[in-house]
Design a protein around this motif. Structure first.
Motif, mmCIF file in Angstrom:
data_model
loop_
_atom_site.group_PDB
_atom_site.id
_atom_site.type_symbol
_atom_site.label_atom_id
_atom_site.label_comp_id
_atom_site.label_asym_id
_atom_site.label_seq_id
_atom_site.Cartn_x
_atom_site.Cartn_y
_atom_site.Cartn_z
ATOM 1 N N ARG A 117 2.413 9.715 -6.388
ATOM 2 C CA ARG A 117 2.866 11.076 -6.051
ATOM 3 C C ARG A 117 4.015 11.565 -6.937
ATOM 4 N N TYR A 170 1.039 4.081 -2.867
ATOM 5 C CA TYR A 170 0.849 5.516 -2.577
ATOM 6 C C TYR A 170 1.991 6.333 -3.180
ATOM 7 N N GLU A 171 3.203 5.860 -2.974
ATOM 8 C CA GLU A 171 4.380 6.588 -3.499
ATOM 9 C C GLU A 171 4.292 6.740 -5.017
ATOM 10 N N LYS A 207 0.840 -1.206 0.000
ATOM 11 C CA LYS A 207 0.000 0.000 0.000
ATOM 12 C C LYS A 207 0.869 1.247 0.000
ATOM 13 N N ILE A 208 1.944 1.211 0.778
ATOM 14 C CA ILE A 208 2.837 2.374 0.871
ATOM 15 C C ILE A 208 3.499 2.621 -0.487
ATOM 16 N N GLU A 209 3.962 1.550 -1.109
ATOM 17 C CA GLU A 209 4.612 1.708 -2.415
ATOM 18 C C GLU A 209 3.631 2.192 -3.470
#
Lengths: 197, 461
Positions: free
Chosen positions: A196, A192-193, A188-190
């Motif tokens: 951006r 999100y990145e 999920k974090i990747e």
């Protein structure tokens, strides 16, 4: 790196009947030089506990044999000031598992929860009552039940419920920490990145 | 319904929300120093993992370091080991380090802005409660504990419940001799040391927008002293002019793109705050503190309030002051100018602005500590060090210094210091030390007269 699971605690209390106990008092800056989490408990409340000659100050509650237990009770705005997690470590490593106050500073509260130290926020009336009971009888016990989110003053039966978010509650009960969770959502974090850039 | 500036920045960084729990917040910039990072690095080792995004992390040693003879090895063994550990850990994880004697070395909250690391709309964290400084750029910046430092290392995220929102509006022109520091000390004295707890503050109104970036940083820096996790100010032309052309700020086409994004960073007209407060700039005089938390402040000419409770009495006993009395005229043993609150070039200028041709008082020891190597360099270029020297004052080398006295810059027990830093807690500047917080201008008046003085009187403002 699990934290210790939090059980229901029934214990006598150590009273610190003043407000705005800041983290510089809990552990002064000059004792923050370690590179490991070791010996911070030795310097817990250092400048209130010991005089200039390193002799214990008899009137300070931690040095008073009549006060025992794994609960600190203190006035409002406990843990204000610096973000040093060393304050929560010093309190926990000394043997405390609960801090009761009518109001906690934000960063301290988060640091405490991340280390299995439970901040229990009670009403000013409950706190005043508790201080009075402890003064009356230092053996006065309090029960803190995390599952039910209740705090009971055993001598009078006075009871209150306290708030804790359900996520943190589960972490404390099961001994989980936030990093285990964050590592589990790496995808999920990747993702999100990637949105951006 | 419209959004507040805080909502806009926070919401854009939410990776995930846990039901009944915190948000998973993505962190753009992570600043680290020697004191709150080593145990977090150890935690990574114990888990067998590395820093996920070392390129988003910047390190500098500041809390522990001496402010004289920085070219020589640090004498205090424990301090040296902690500083060495930061070098070792950053090397191992590929993190940029601005170590002692590097041209960009300095107090973490001074170097972030001056290098252009701190930019509008970012989330910025550091294991230090004064991280709110960077909110001056319209970023969501706040202090975190070591467990959270480890979270950011491991995942570039932290778990945070979203705070409530407060807006503090101040309009009007500040009086003569009244500075950004007085403005924030006044606000904290009104809110008390806990009045902002649970909130993130937006500072709004023309009193704030008329401040320079340095002044805005001083204001945001002390948000934690009323309990707020952070404070921020909407970015405007002053902000963009300051940010432009710095080492790490976007250049060329990228600058234009960023600027378009940043211009959207303001609170919408119909946005709602959980709490609103308003003050009038004309009511503020030069401020001093009289107690043992920054909320215990008053105008320099005023008398200490009378309250009958144990905490209040303990604070006054510690400070050796009596309720009802004035502090004006009390002899001052030490003056400290520096820290992440007031260690920037504008603060050194403010301190020396009326110093020319005057000597420091014989009874007062004065420590002037620039916030960074760049501030030090600029001060020398402007001749500030010479003005100081002619007044009998040595400019020291950059570091946190007597703000928290982790190094040798300790105020002895019982001595009274006027400090431009952020905390007047018991023993903050050394065991038994007594601290009065003030602006650099009020500190200058104390340094010259050797006693608590009204800068408006002393400098005929």
């Amino acid at each position: 790196m699990a934290i210790d699971k939090f059980q229901t605690i029934q214990s006598a209390c150590v009273p610190l009947a003043i407000e705005n106990v800041d983290t510089d008092q809990i552990i002064p800056a000059r004792f923050l030089k370690a590179t490991e989490r070791k010996y911070f408990d030795k310097n817990l409340f250092r400048d209130w506990r010991y005089d200039n000659n390193n002799q214990p100050i008899a009137t300070f509650p931690l040095n008073n044999a009549k006060y025992n237990g794994s609960i600190i009770v203190s006035g409002k705005n406990f843990g204000s000031g610096s973000s040093r997690e060393h304050a929560a470590w010093a309190i926990y490593d000394y043997g405390f598992r609960v801090v009761i106050s009518s109001f906690f500073a934000d960063i301290f509260k988060g640091n405490a929860l991340n280390n299995g130290l439970l901040p229990v926020q009670v009403t000013p009336e409950f706190l005043e009552n508790l201080f009075a009971e402890i003064e009356n009888d230092p053996k006065t016990e309090v029960e803190v039940n995390l599952a039910k989110q209740t705090i009971i003053l055993k001598t009078t039966g006075a009871q209150e419920s306290f708030e804790i978010n359900s996520y943190k509650k589960e972490c404390l009960q099961k001994g989980f920490d936030d990093i285990d969770y964050l590592l589990s959502i790496k995808n999920k974090i990747e993702s999100y990145e990637s949105t951006r850039i | 319904m419209g959004k507040t500036l805080f909502d806009k920045v926070w919401d854009a960084h939410v990776v995930d929300s846990i039901k009944g729990g915190p948000d998973v917040l993505y962190i753009d910039k992570h600043l680290i120093h020697e004191v709150t990072s080593p145990v977090a690095f150890l935690g990574l080792d114990n888990r067998g993992i590395k820093v996920l995004r070392p390129e988003n992390t910047v390190a500098t040693p500041d809390h522990n370091i001496p402010t004289m003879n920085q070219d020589k090895p640090i004498q205090d063994e424990l301090s040296r080991m902690q500083v060495d550990k930061l070098s070792e850990n950053t090397k191992k994880h590929g993190i940029t380090l601005y170590g002692l004697n590097h041209q960009y070395h300095g107090v973490v909250h001074v170097i972030g802005p001056e290098l252009g690391i701190s930019q509008p709309g970012m989330t910025i964290v550091c294991g230090d409660s004064h991280t709110a400084t960077h909110g001056a750029f319209g970023s969501v910046a706040f202090g975190i504990g070591t467990s959270e430092v480890e979270m950011v290392f491991a995942s570039q995220c932290i778990m945070q419940p979203k705070p409530k929102k407060m807006r503090i509006t101040v309009n009007g022109q500040l009086g003569k001799g009244v500075t950004a520091k007085d403005l924030i000390l006044y606000i904290i004295s009104k809110l008390t040391a806990s009045g902002g707890t649970g909130y993130f503050i937006e500072y709004a109104g023309n009193t704030f927008t008329n401040l320079s970036m340095e002044g805005r940083m001083t204001v945001c820096n002390m948000s934690i002293e009323c309990g707020a996790r952070g404070g921020l100010i909407a970015p405007d032309k002053t902000t963009f002019d300051y940010v432009k052309g710095r080492k790490f700020t976007p250049k060329g086409e990228e600058w234009g793109k960023k600027l378009t994004e940043w211009e959207k960073l303001y609170t919408d007209k119909d946005a709602v705050f959980d709490k609103e407060l308003a003050f009038d700039a004309a009511d503020i005089e030069p401020m001093i503190t009289y107690g043992t938390n920054p909320g215990m402040g008053m105008g320099v000419t005023q008398s200490i309030e009378v309250h009958n409770n144990a905490t209040y009495k303990k604070a006054l006993d510690y400070m050796q002051f009596k309720a009802g009395e004035q502090i004006l005229g009390t002899p001052v043993d030490y003056v400290f100018v520096g820290s992440c609150t007031n260690g920037r070039i504008e603060d050194l200028r403010e301190f020396t602005s009326f110093l020319k041709g005057k000597k420091k008082a014989d009874n007062t020891t004065v420590w002037i500590v620039p916030g960074s190597k760049q501030v030090e360099k600029q001060a020398i270029e402007e001749g500030i060090d010479k003005v100081l020297a002619e007044s009998g004052i040595i400019m020291r080398q950059p570091g946190c210094s007597a703000c928290l006295a982790m190094n040798d810059d300790k105020v002895p027990a019982g001595k009274l210091a006027v400090a431009t830093s952020n905390r007047n807690f018991e023993g903050r500047q050394g065991p038994g030390s007594r601290t009065i917080l003030s602006s650099p201008l009020t500190a200058a008046a104390a340094a010259i007269t050797g006693k608590i003085s009204d800068p408006r009187e002393e400098f005929k403002l």
